[in-house]
Design a protein around this motif. Structure first.
Motif, PDB file in Angstrom:
ATOM      1  N   MET A 198      33.957  37.519  34.515  1.00  0.00           N
ATOM      2  CA  MET A 198      33.641  38.937  34.391  1.00  0.00           C
ATOM      3  C   MET A 198      33.556  39.322  32.913  1.00  0.00           C
ATOM      4  SD  MET A 198      33.768  40.470  37.474  1.00  0.00           S
ATOM      5  CE  MET A 198      33.627  39.439  38.908  1.00  0.00           C
ATOM      6  N   LEU A 208      31.669  44.319  42.000  1.00  0.00           N
ATOM      7  CA  LEU A 208      31.920  43.513  40.795  1.00  0.00           C
ATOM      8  C   LEU A 208      31.174  42.178  40.827  1.00  0.00           C
ATOM      9  CD1 LEU A 208      35.746  44.096  40.186  1.00  0.00           C
ATOM     10  CD2 LEU A 208      33.816  45.110  38.951  1.00  0.00           C
ATOM     11  N   LEU A 230      33.459  45.157  33.185  1.00  0.00           N
ATOM     12  CA  LEU A 230      33.505  45.056  34.648  1.00  0.00           C
ATOM     13  C   LEU A 230      34.938  45.169  35.165  1.00  0.00           C
ATOM     14  CD1 LEU A 230      30.913  42.268  35.579  1.00  0.00           C
ATOM     15  CD2 LEU A 230      30.755  44.722  36.013  1.00  0.00           C
ATOM     16  N   ILE A 231      35.868  44.562  34.465  1.00  0.00           N
ATOM     17  CA  ILE A 231      37.275  44.660  34.879  1.00  0.00           C
ATOM     18  C   ILE A 231      37.738  46.115  34.803  1.00  0.00           C
ATOM     19  CG2 ILE A 231      39.649  43.985  34.315  1.00  0.00           C
ATOM     20  CD1 ILE A 231      37.992  41.793  35.718  1.00  0.00           C
ATOM     21  N   ALA A 290      39.001  51.010  41.933  1.00  0.00           N
ATOM     22  CA  ALA A 290      40.062  50.654  42.877  1.00  0.00           C
ATOM     23  C   ALA A 290      40.997  51.826  43.167  1.00  0.00           C
ATOM     24  CB  ALA A 290      40.857  49.466  42.349  1.00  0.00           C
ATOM     25  N   VAL A 327      35.045  47.255  46.135  1.00  0.00           N
ATOM     26  CA  VAL A 327      35.067  47.093  44.680  1.00  0.00           C
ATOM     27  C   VAL A 327      34.712  45.650  44.319  1.00  0.00           C
ATOM     28  CG1 VAL A 327      36.505  47.189  42.602  1.00  0.00           C
ATOM     29  CG2 VAL A 327      36.730  48.965  44.363  1.00  0.00           C
ATOM     30  N   ASP A 328      35.310  44.691  45.039  1.00  0.00           N
ATOM     31  CA  ASP A 328      35.016  43.283  44.782  1.00  0.00           C
ATOM     32  C   ASP A 328      33.532  42.976  44.967  1.00  0.00           C
ATOM     33  OD1 ASP A 328      37.504  42.434  43.989  1.00  0.00           O
ATOM     34  OD2 ASP A 328      38.083  41.664  45.962  1.00  0.00           O
ATOM     35  N   MET A 351      39.422  41.430  42.532  1.00  0.00           N
ATOM     36  CA  MET A 351      40.522  42.401  42.636  1.00  0.00           C
ATOM     37  C   MET A 351      41.531  41.981  43.708  1.00  0.00           C
ATOM     38  SD  MET A 351      39.740  44.529  40.251  1.00  0.00           S
ATOM     39  CE  MET A 351      40.682  46.013  40.504  1.00  0.00           C
ATOM     40  N   LEU A 369      39.448  47.775  48.071  1.00  0.00           N
ATOM     41  CA  LEU A 369      39.289  46.635  47.171  1.00  0.00           C
ATOM     42  C   LEU A 369      38.134  45.717  47.567  1.00  0.00           C
ATOM     43  CD1 LEU A 369      42.888  45.454  46.172  1.00  0.00           C
ATOM     44  CD2 LEU A 369      41.261  46.836  44.880  1.00  0.00           C
ATOM     45  N   HIS A 377      36.433  33.510  38.884  1.00  0.00           N
ATOM     46  CA  HIS A 377      35.550  34.664  38.728  1.00  0.00           C
ATOM     47  C   HIS A 377      35.359  34.873  37.231  1.00  0.00           C
ATOM     48  CE1 HIS A 377      35.187  36.252  42.767  1.00  0.00           C
ATOM     49  NE2 HIS A 377      36.475  36.044  42.951  1.00  0.00           N
ATOM     50  N   GLY A 421      36.236  47.958  37.665  1.00  0.00           N
ATOM     51  CA  GLY A 421      36.945  47.615  38.893  1.00  0.00           C
ATOM     52  C   GLY A 421      38.277  48.336  39.019  1.00  0.00           C
TER      53      GLY A 421
END
Length: 178
Positions: A90, A114, A94-95, A102, A110-111, A138, A107, A88, A98
């Motif tokens: 990112m 993202l 973005l992290i 979360a 959220v995934d 995530m 999750l 992935h 997330g």
């Protein structure tokens, strides 16, 4: 049935960026003992300037490998990177998003958010043979400990052809985008 292709690299330097959190791990690669160039682990990497104009192969596409590939290419090294498994990609924003989401959302939701955002930012990376894992970023982190790669500009250099890619998936992968 999985197909394999043998590729011969003629690099002068080999940077190995595999292992977890700077734990040195140089995989057993046939012929490595007779490789005439320098082989270093990313934990021993000091300065990209000494590699300017040289052919360098980076083995490992986690955060360290992608950062070293970017640094090397930005300072004039002819850089190639080996991607050995789906990743992935990112941004740090973005992290952070997330991690914030979360706290209040499932999750898997959220995934999905993202991955959609990453697609908007980076486009379809499968065009460059970069595949995503089946699990979202995530859930992948929570279940396996594997982190998403935070792009520092490497993807842009890959898209421009400045950093060359070699894909060595060790097992057949699900090519469906997450």
């Amino acid at each position: 049935m999985a197909k394999s292709t043998i590729v011969r690299f003629t690099e002068k330097f080999l940077v190995v960026a595999s292992g977890e959190n700077s734990a040195e791990n140089i995989p057993m690669i046939p012929g490595l003992q007779s490789f005439p160039g320098d082989v270093i682990h990313s934990s021993s990497y000091k300065s990209e300037k000494s590699y300017s104009g040289m052919n360098v192969l980076v083995v490992g596409s986690g955060n360290s490998g992608m950062e070293f590939a970017y640094d090397l290419a930005a300072h004039g090294a002819n850089t190639s990177i080996i991607i050995r498994s789906p990743i992935h990609v990112m941004t740090k924003e973005l992290i952070r998003l997330g991690m914030t989401l979360a706290r209040r959302l499932p999750l898997n939701l959220v995934d999905n958010l993202l991955v959609m955002a990453a697609n908007l930012i980076f486009g379809d990376l499968s065009r460059y043979h970069i595949r995503r894992p089946k699990m979202g970023p995530m859930i992948l982190k929570s279940e396996t400990g594997r982190s998403a790669v935070i792009d520092v500009g490497t993807v842009g250099l890959i898209k421009k052809g400045i950093i060359k890619l070699s894909i060595l998936y060790s097992s057949p992968i699900d090519t469906r985008e997450h």
